[in-house]
Write a protein that holds these residues in place. Structure first.
Motif, PDB file in Angstrom:
ATOM      1  N   ASP A  50       3.624 -12.659  10.373  1.00 36.55           N
ATOM      2  CA  ASP A  50       3.994 -12.626   8.856  1.00 36.55           C
ATOM      3  C   ASP A  50       2.678 -12.752   7.998  1.00 36.55           C
ATOM      4  N   MET A  51       1.733 -13.243   8.412  1.00 36.20           N
ATOM      5  CA  MET A  51       0.441 -13.138   7.590  1.00 36.20           C
ATOM      6  C   MET A  51      -0.166 -11.848   7.464  1.00 36.20           C
ATOM      7  N   ALA A  52      -0.189 -11.109   8.670  1.00 38.46           N
ATOM      8  CA  ALA A  52      -0.742  -9.759   8.500  1.00 38.46           C
ATOM      9  C   ALA A  52       0.001  -8.977   7.826  1.00 38.46           C
ATOM     10  N   SER A  53       1.401  -9.050   7.692  1.00 38.54           N
ATOM     11  CA  SER A  53       2.407  -8.259   6.915  1.00 38.54           C
ATOM     12  C   SER A  53       2.236  -8.688   5.398  1.00 38.54           C
ATOM     13  N   SER A  54       1.926  -9.757   5.028  1.00 45.37           N
ATOM     14  CA  SER A  54       1.716 -10.286   3.680  1.00 45.37           C
ATOM     15  C   SER A  54       0.293  -9.756   3.223  1.00 45.37           C
ATOM     16  N   TYR A  55      -0.728  -9.847   4.005  1.00 43.55           N
ATOM     17  CA  TYR A  55      -1.979  -9.198   3.523  1.00 43.55           C
ATOM     18  C   TYR A  55      -2.048  -7.684   3.573  1.00 43.55           C
ATOM     19  N   ALA A  56      -1.128  -7.136   4.417  1.00 45.55           N
ATOM     20  CA  ALA A  56      -0.951  -5.785   4.395  1.00 45.55           C
ATOM     21  C   ALA A  56      -0.523  -5.078   2.887  1.00 45.55           C
ATOM     22  N   VAL A  57       0.306  -5.930   2.040  1.00 43.12           N
ATOM     23  CA  VAL A  57       0.854  -5.444   0.956  1.00 43.12           C
ATOM     24  C   VAL A  57      -0.572  -5.220   0.174  1.00 43.12           C
ATOM     25  N   PHE A  58      -1.378  -5.989   0.259  1.00 43.46           N
ATOM     26  CA  PHE A  58      -2.621  -5.650  -0.875  1.00 43.46           C
ATOM     27  C   PHE A  58      -3.582  -4.330  -0.385  1.00 43.46           C
ATOM     28  N   HIS A  80      -1.478  -1.101  -1.398  1.00 44.57           N
ATOM     29  CA  HIS A  80      -1.403  -0.618  -2.800  1.00 44.57           C
ATOM     30  C   HIS A  80      -0.060  -1.480  -3.552  1.00 44.57           C
ATOM     31  N   GLY A  81       0.206  -2.641  -2.755  1.00 50.19           N
ATOM     32  CA  GLY A  81       1.381  -3.412  -3.550  1.00 50.19           C
ATOM     33  C   GLY A  81       2.658  -3.218  -2.876  1.00 50.19           C
ATOM     34  N   TYR A  82       2.920  -2.369  -2.186  1.00 53.54           N
ATOM     35  CA  TYR A  82       4.252  -1.982  -1.556  1.00 53.54           C
ATOM     36  C   TYR A  82       4.503  -2.936  -0.396  1.00 53.54           C
ATOM     37  N   LYS A  83       5.832  -3.397  -0.211  1.00 57.14           N
ATOM     38  CA  LYS A  83       6.088  -4.141   0.862  1.00 57.14           C
ATOM     39  C   LYS A  83       6.016  -3.595   2.106  1.00 57.14           C
ATOM     40  N   THR A  84       5.154  -4.511   3.042  1.00 59.86           N
ATOM     41  CA  THR A  84       4.866  -3.730   4.383  1.00 59.86           C
ATOM     42  C   THR A  84       5.219  -4.599   5.656  1.00 59.86           C
ATOM     43  N   ARG A  89      -5.792  -5.030  -7.281  1.00 57.21           N
ATOM     44  CA  ARG A  89      -6.899  -4.780  -7.552  1.00 57.21           C
ATOM     45  C   ARG A  89      -7.679  -6.266  -7.903  1.00 57.21           C
ATOM     46  N   TYR A  90      -7.188  -7.202  -8.320  1.00 55.83           N
ATOM     47  CA  TYR A  90      -7.741  -8.291  -8.734  1.00 55.83           C
ATOM     48  C   TYR A  90      -7.942  -9.281  -7.421  1.00 55.83           C
ATOM     49  N   MET A  91      -6.764  -9.227  -6.626  1.00 59.99           N
ATOM     50  CA  MET A  91      -6.979  -9.926  -5.190  1.00 59.99           C
ATOM     51  C   MET A  91      -7.746  -9.190  -4.410  1.00 59.99           C
ATOM     52  N   ASN A  92      -7.692  -8.102  -4.125  1.00 59.61           N
ATOM     53  CA  ASN A  92      -8.777  -7.360  -3.425  1.00 59.61           C
ATOM     54  C   ASN A  92     -10.274  -7.668  -3.682  1.00 59.61           C
ATOM     55  N   ARG A  93     -10.542  -7.646  -5.077  1.00 66.90           N
ATOM     56  CA  ARG A  93     -12.059  -8.002  -5.670  1.00 66.90           C
ATOM     57  C   ARG A  93     -12.184  -9.336  -5.130  1.00 66.90           C
ATOM     58  N   MET A  94     -11.218 -10.406  -5.232  1.00 65.53           N
ATOM     59  CA  MET A  94     -11.647 -11.693  -4.861  1.00 65.53           C
ATOM     60  C   MET A  94     -11.747 -12.003  -3.518  1.00 65.53           C
ATOM     61  N   MET A  95     -11.081 -11.175  -2.538  1.00 68.25           N
ATOM     62  CA  MET A  95     -11.063 -11.181  -1.265  1.00 68.25           C
ATOM     63  C   MET A  95     -12.380 -10.613  -0.738  1.00 68.25           C
ATOM     64  N   ARG A  96     -13.095  -9.744  -1.585  1.00 69.26           N
ATOM     65  CA  ARG A  96     -14.160  -8.778  -1.234  1.00 69.26           C
ATOM     66  C   ARG A  96     -15.266 -10.024  -1.288  1.00 69.26           C
ATOM     67  N   ALA A  97     -15.350 -10.968  -2.425  1.00 71.72           N
ATOM     68  CA  ALA A  97     -16.172 -12.067  -2.728  1.00 71.72           C
ATOM     69  C   ALA A  97     -16.396 -13.155  -1.733  1.00 71.72           C
ATOM     70  N   GLU A 119      -8.641  -0.247  -2.509  1.00 74.92           N
ATOM     71  CA  GLU A 119      -8.405  -0.393  -3.930  1.00 74.92           C
ATOM     72  C   GLU A 119      -8.900  -1.538  -4.592  1.00 74.92           C
ATOM     73  N   GLY A 120      -9.766  -1.512  -5.600  1.00 75.80           N
ATOM     74  CA  GLY A 120     -10.125  -2.635  -6.668  1.00 75.80           C
ATOM     75  C   GLY A 120     -11.522  -2.772  -5.950  1.00 75.80           C
ATOM     76  N   VAL A 121     -11.963  -2.410  -4.625  1.00 74.01           N
ATOM     77  CA  VAL A 121     -13.286  -2.860  -4.486  1.00 74.01           C
ATOM     78  C   VAL A 121     -14.520  -1.958  -4.457  1.00 74.01           C
ATOM     79  N   ASP A 122     -15.591  -2.200  -5.367  1.00 69.45           N
ATOM     80  CA  ASP A 122     -16.440  -1.490  -5.434  1.00 69.45           C
ATOM     81  C   ASP A 122     -17.368  -1.131  -4.323  1.00 69.45           C
ATOM     82  N   PHE A 123     -17.161  -0.274  -3.450  1.00 73.54           N
ATOM     83  CA  PHE A 123     -17.810  -0.147  -2.232  1.00 73.54           C
ATOM     84  C   PHE A 123     -17.723   1.433  -1.667  1.00 73.54           C
TER      85      PHE A 123
END
Length: 724
Positions: free
Chosen positions: A510-518, A521-525, A560-568, A651-655
């Motif tokens: 379930d944790m993998a499925s939740s993170y997969a949403v981000f 691109h925000g779609y339920k996965t 985009r916000y959350m992906n940027r924060m997780m990249r940090a 998405e949202g990560v400058d890389f």
């Protein structure tokens, strides 16, 4: 003058009361007198039948025997009614379940689940020595008793009391068949009583040969096989009509304890049991010692099924449960199916190697013994599942059971809820990091230090505890729980004041499925492991459509916000060990306050993976955090998985991912051919054990110089590696 207190009527009433009292006394006296006379007359009557001397002993025994017989009949009727209720429907226990062959994502077989059964061989076609071996082992007096064999039961009890390793059980074949057809396998007195009554019922309704045929077809023989014919095919690759005496003895030995004596599980125990069966054939007089000598000297050799031990067994157990639910809902009446799954054998081996190698290398130091990992593609397809360290020792799938707390890995839901509910928030928003108590509970940071005003991205990067708690006070805790359920968590958990810090039970998948949403691109996965189900004849039962009617559950801005924060977190925070050269890795660590659970959940543009480390008995580890072993295992897997593939952006990560170069089959004119770049082989657990053994031998040869021995076996790194 008449007395004013004299009343004639009152005196007459007193007279009637006295008369009634006198009548009652007389009636009672007459009743007891007549009762006494009647009892005396009865005594006089029965005195005519009084028996004296030795005859009285026999009369008393007969009288008591008849009384106890009547009581016994009532008791037997009471006990028999529940047993015969099992026969009222006219149906036996369902012996056949579905049999499933699983294919990987490329269409190659990776394992099987379910049962194998075969009842197509009549009794007179079965080898005579197999039938005799079964009778000699399980019920020598089968053709002589009436369903229950008191002599055989007493013989077995005496053998057990003397400590002998008897090869003949106490229950008759009919009793065992009654259990298989009507009852469960629970070990209770009630079940044994029902079994006895049903054995008698079977003897009344079926012939001995019919009972024996049913027994051979319905008995469980280990390895998912029901019936002797299916077992012969599974263990020896032969028809039951073609097995030799040694193989027949091994098959007959399975009736008593199929799991214990199954040859693909313990060949030594299976052969020892077969040897006892051969001795039993001789003791019963069915064969002579000379006839069984060749079978003793040449024991049966089953088919090598070691390859099945390397199957993705935790995933197959999970997929089998999913397949059964789908098949049941479809209404299909077939018993055999082919299921195509999403698992990738190469990625599965990478995941197993990454998890087991980390536990073997550092598990003892951190006092951690178990781990689990689930790998998805961003669309939810399960590419790998590791449910524990050793499937052979424990089939408990730690990857799918929601019984672990995620710690700070849950903060993904806190911050994402805040971004969804408070539009003016972004990762650079400055908030208060001061401790705010909820009742008598005052959260503390991991460092025990308080912080002042801090940006959301810095708080997430450093895994500050006070900030998400303050956010939960502002947004409310119920919206956080609702958001977590909306994007991936499937189990219920209490909405407590410590929910923001991960005080909820979750599963790895379930944790993998939740993170997969981000990552998607925000779609339920939701995670899925099955793409297609057909019958053995090819009739379609189910076809997955993972991209159909996808629901957006998180806004694009929050993604985009959350992906940027997780990249940090990966670049400069608690998850620095997850960095991969040329790959945009993002994620979040998680550690419970008692050090019972350690997590890392994250993704790249190609794969999503959640990793958990801990102990089955919930014992605390030696200060294991999510930024150590879980992040190391995650990085090992991702480094393997991203070799020689096209790296996708997040998405949202400058890389800027490394360019994907496909080598030309033929070099340009005048240019030398470059050698093909190959991935170095992973270090298997067996190879690691051998290296340790070699190190000990070198240490002994060098006179105990541990530094020299370590230097001798230390492998040179293939490429420069960053610090983990």
């Amino acid at each position: 003058m008449q007395d004013p207190f004299y009343h004639k009527e009152k005196r007459r009433k007193k007279t009637r009361m006295l008369a009634a009292d006198a009548w009652l006394d007389s009636a009672l006296y007459d009743f007891f007198q007549s009762l006494g006379r009647g009892y005396t007359n009865m005594q006089d009557f029965f005195s005519r039948f009084r028996v004296y001397g030795i005859r009285r002993l026999f009369v008393e025994i007969l009288s008591d025997g008849l009384s106890f017989f009547a009581i016994g009949c009532v008791l037997m009727a009471g006990l028999a009614l529940p047993a015969f209720d099992a026969t009222a429907t006219g149906h036996f226990n369902k012996a056949e379940d579905i049999a499933v062959t699983f294919l990987d994502r490329y269409g190659n077989e990776i394992g099987r689940r379910g049962i194998r059964s075969d009842d197509s061989y009549p009794l007179d076609k079965l080898p005579d020595y197999f039938v005799k071996a079964a009778l000699a082992t399980e019920d020598r007096r089968f053709y002589d008793h009436w369903g229950i064999d008191p002599i055989g039961t007493l013989r077995a009890l005496m053998s057990n009391a003397q400590g002998e390793n008897s090869t003949q059980g106490g229950s008759s074949i009919t009793q065992q068949l009654a259990k298989n057809l009507f009852l469960s396998s629970e070990r209770t007195l009630e079940r044994k009583i029902k079994e006895a009554f049903l054995a008698v019922w079977l003897e009344w309704h079926y012939s001995k040969d019919e009972i024996l045929k049913l027994y051979f077809d319905r008995a469980y023989m280990g390895g998912g096989n029901f019936g002797a014919a299916a077992a012969a095919e599974f263990y020896f690759g032969k028809k039951i009509t073609d097995v030799n005496l040694a193989e027949a003895a091994m098959l007959a030995g399975l009736f008593k304890a199929p799991t214990k004596y199954a040859p693909h599980v313990d060949i030594a125990a299976a052969r020892a049991r077969a040897n006892l069966v051969l001795s039993n054939l001789v003791d019963a007089g069915f064969l002579t010692e000379g006839q069984v000598t060749a079978a003793r000297r040449n024991p049966a050799t089953p088919i090598d099924r070691s390859a099945e031990a390397n199957s993705p067994n935790y995933f197959l157990d999970y997929a089998f449960d999913q397949a059964k639910a789908i098949i049941e809902a479809s209404g299909s009446t077939s018993n055999t199916y082919v299921v195509r799954t999403t698992v990738d054998p190469v990625l599965q081996s990478y995941a197993e190697d990454a998890v087991t190698s980390v536990v073997r290398e550092q598990g003892e130091a951190y006092k951690v013994s178990q781990a689990a990992m689930v790998v998805l593609e961003p669309n939810g397809a399960i590419r790998a599942m590791v449910g524990g360290m050793d499937y052979g020792k424990s089939q408990f799938n730690r990857a799918i059971v929601p019984n672990r707390q995620p710690g700070s890995a849950f903060k993904l839901f806190d911050y994402a809820t805040a971004f969804e509910m408070i539009p003016e928030y972004d990762p650079d928003t400055i908030v208060s990091g001061a401790t705010q108590c909820i009742g008598n509970w005052c959260p503390q940071n991991y460092s025990r230090n308080s912080v002042g005003r801090i940006s959301l991205i810095s708080a997430f990067q450093q895994s500050i505890n006070t900030v998400p708690v303050n956010l939960s006070i502002k947004t409310g805790r119920q919206p956080i729980a609702d958001f977590a359920h909306k994007i991936g968590l499937t189990n219920d958990f209490p909405v407590t004041r410590s929910l923001a810090l991960g005080a909820a039970s979750v599963s790895v998948i379930d944790m993998a499925s939740s993170y997969a949403v981000f990552a998607n691109h925000g779609y339920k996965t939701p995670a899925f492991g099955i793409t297609r189900i057909t019958t053995l004849r090819g009739d379609p039962i189910f076809e997955a459509e993972p991209d159909a009617n996808r629901e957006r559950v998180v806004s694009d801005q929050t993604v985009r916000y959350m992906n940027r924060m997780m990249r940090a977190v990966v670049e400069n925070g608690t998850g620095r060990r997850a960095l991969i050269d040329g790959v945009p890795a993002v994620g979040k660590t998680g550690t419970t306050s008692s050090y019972r659970d350690a997590w890392f959940c994250g993704f790249t543009g190609n794969y999503v993976a959640a990793v958990w480390f801990g102990n089955d008995d919930y014992q605390a580890t030696n200060k294991l955090t999510g930024g150590t072993l879980p992040t190391t295992a995650w990085q090992k897997f991702m480094a393997y998985a991203h070799t020689n593939i096209e790296i996708k952006p997040v998405e949202g990560v400058d890389f800027q991912p490394a360019p994907f170069v496909i080598a030309n089959a033929a070099p340009a004119e005048g240019q030398p051919a470059l050698p093909a770049v190959e991935r170095p082989p992973g270090l298997k657990p067996g190879a690691a054990d051998k290296l340790l053994a070699v190190a000990d031998m070198l240490k002994s040869a060098l006179g105990g110089s541990s530094s020299e021995a370590s230097l001798a076996v230390a492998p040179a790194p293939a490429t420069p590696a960053k610090s983990l």
